[in-house]
Scaffold this active site. Structure first.
Site, PDB file in Angstrom:
ATOM      1  N   GLU A  81       0.807  -1.238   0.000  1.00  0.00           N
ATOM      2  CA  GLU A  81       0.000   0.000   0.000  1.00  0.00           C
ATOM      3  C   GLU A  81       0.831   1.275   0.000  1.00  0.00           C
ATOM      4  O   GLU A  81       0.624   2.166   0.819  1.00  0.00           O
ATOM      5  CB  GLU A  81      -0.960  -0.022   1.197  1.00  0.00           C
ATOM      6  CG  GLU A  81      -1.867  -1.241   1.154  1.00  0.00           C
ATOM      7  CD  GLU A  81      -2.775  -1.372   2.378  1.00  0.00           C
ATOM      8  OE1 GLU A  81      -2.787  -0.477   3.229  1.00  0.00           O
ATOM      9  OE2 GLU A  81      -3.483  -2.389   2.475  1.00  0.00           O
ATOM     10  N   GLU A  86      -6.593 -10.290  -1.422  1.00  0.00           N
ATOM     11  CA  GLU A  86      -7.374 -10.051  -0.191  1.00  0.00           C
ATOM     12  C   GLU A  86      -8.863  -9.947  -0.521  1.00  0.00           C
ATOM     13  O   GLU A  86      -9.558  -9.024  -0.084  1.00  0.00           O
ATOM     14  CB  GLU A  86      -6.884  -8.767   0.507  1.00  0.00           C
ATOM     15  CG  GLU A  86      -5.403  -8.787   0.823  1.00  0.00           C
ATOM     16  CD  GLU A  86      -4.919  -7.593   1.644  1.00  0.00           C
ATOM     17  OE1 GLU A  86      -5.759  -6.831   2.176  1.00  0.00           O
ATOM     18  OE2 GLU A  86      -3.695  -7.429   1.757  1.00  0.00           O
TER      19      GLU A  86
END
Ligand code: 9MR
Length: 384
Positions: free
Chosen positions: A173, A286
């Protein structure tokens, strides 16, 4: 309309047709399937010619306290990711002190059950203790001191599990929605505000991970790559930058935290094809679909508590039907592009263990397969 557009339109028509057909089949056979839940096919077998199938595991699963979730894991998954137990904060909460118990349990459980292990994650702005960025006097570290600390952490953690981990989420991220790099302490301190040094923390993280375990695959992982083209382009730039420097990167993870009412097919196709065109593997890392209709629905985990996130609206038939359609849409795209997809990992084993509450996964709070599960299996059959 040019040929490219008509090809895309034809593909989208195919996906829409698949959703309609799968939806009818799932409704017709759902009752029969539900009463014979033990006979359901294993997802890892259903997709054995396509991609690996996995889940994020918490410590209740790997220590045997949640036996039903462990049973789902063993039956359906051939890969797994530690949901929290390999993060900096879990392993190295205070300077020099490492607590390996939870991570070791995860690795042992996976090995015992022949599950390929994904390490998650080495460099992230979240779930990293404050001391990491400060010296003994509490002042911000220098670039060199932070690089040294990052090296020490990566060499220690990756080194401990050398030869046992299929791949690591090395950097997690690091991007903003517009494709620029997030203003994290990693970027601020190591990048020193200079454009030339902006990728330095990423480069070094990948270099050291490779040094610590030369056979492990190395990934960049992020969310929203399927909703923002600019962000996806930013991920492509990271890959190209690393490759231009001869630094190993094997894949990019599209997290795919989706929500019920947002069409995802176009953005997902864009992300898969543009990332794959750089030559790396693409993974869905995810996967879940947010169904919550009440209460807090944001991404701030500080405000999300598994015990109070049950949402009765998330369980009703209409929501479950929409959820099955959504999973059908997602898996239609993944199967269209199966050549480029290496792995699909759900973020949790069943609804009761999800970080977002509601009803986002394929198994409900009583560990039973939902319409979404059968939607996924039917979709795979359509693509045989
Ligand atoms: O699911 C994880 C949750 O239990 C943690 O509290 C949270 C802490 O930030 O992290 C969640 O997992 C995140 C993953 O590590 C990285 N991508 C986003 C996931 C959901 O927040």
């Amino acid at each position: 309309m040019n040929r490219d557009n008509s090809a895309i339109e034809a593909q989208q028509m195919k996906i829409r047709r698949t959703i309609t057909i799968v939806s009818i089949v799932v409704q017709l056979f759902g009752v029969v399937y539900h009463t014979a839940a033990q006979d359901i096919p294993a997802l890892k077998d259903v997709f054995k010619n396509d991609f690996l199938i996995g889940g994020a595991l918490n410590r209740w699963v790997v220590t045997g306290r949640d036996t039903k979730a462990a049973a789902i894991t063993k039956k359906h998954f051939n890969t797994a990711t530690a949901e929290n137990d390999m993060k900096w904060q879990s392993i190295n909460r205070s300077p020099g002190r490492y607590n390996w118990e939870a991570a070791d349990n995860f690795v042992d459980f996976c090995e015992k059950n022949r599950i390929s292990i994904i390490g998650h994650c080495l460099v992230w702005h979240s779930q990293v203790p404050r001391w990491v960025f400060r010296d003994n006097a509490g002042d911000a570290l220098t670039r060199d001191a932070l690089l040294a600390r990052m090296k020490d952490h990566i060499m220690t953690v990756v080194g401990r599990y050398k030869g046992r981990i299929k791949g690591w989420d090395v950097v997690n991220e690091a991007l903003n929605e517009n494709g620029t790099l997030r203003n994290s302490q990693w970027l601020r301190i190591i990048g020193e505000g200079s454009e030339e040094k902006q990728y330095d923390f990423i480069e070094n993280a990948f270099r050291w991970a490779h040094k610590a375990d030369p056979n492990a695959e190395l990934y960049y992982n992020d969310y929203g790559l399927e909703t923002s083209k600019a962000k996806c382009d930013g991920a492509v730039e990271i890959v190209e930058h690393l490759k231009s420097k001869g630094i190993r990167i094997d894949g990019v993870g599209i997290q795919l935290h989706d929500s019920l009412d947002r069409p995802v097919a176009d953005g997902l196709e864009y992300a898969i094809t543009s990332l794959a065109s750089t030559g790396v593997k693409v993974m869905i890392t995810e996967l879940d679909v947010r169904t919550r209709t009440r209460g807090y629905r944001g991404a701030d985990v500080g405000r999300t508590n598994r015990r109070n996130t049950r949402d009765t609206n998330a369980d009703d038939a209409e929501t479950q039907e929409k959820l099955a359609d959504k999973y059908t849409e997602i898996f239609s795209v993944l199967l269209e592009h199966k050549e480029d997809i290496d792995r699909v990992t759900f973020w949790g084993v069943y609804d009761g263990a999800s970080w977002i509450g509601g009803s986002p996964l394929l198994f409900d709070r009583d560990y039973r397969p939902k319409d979404a599960f059968f939607g996924v299996v039917e979709t795979a059959e359509k693509y045989r």
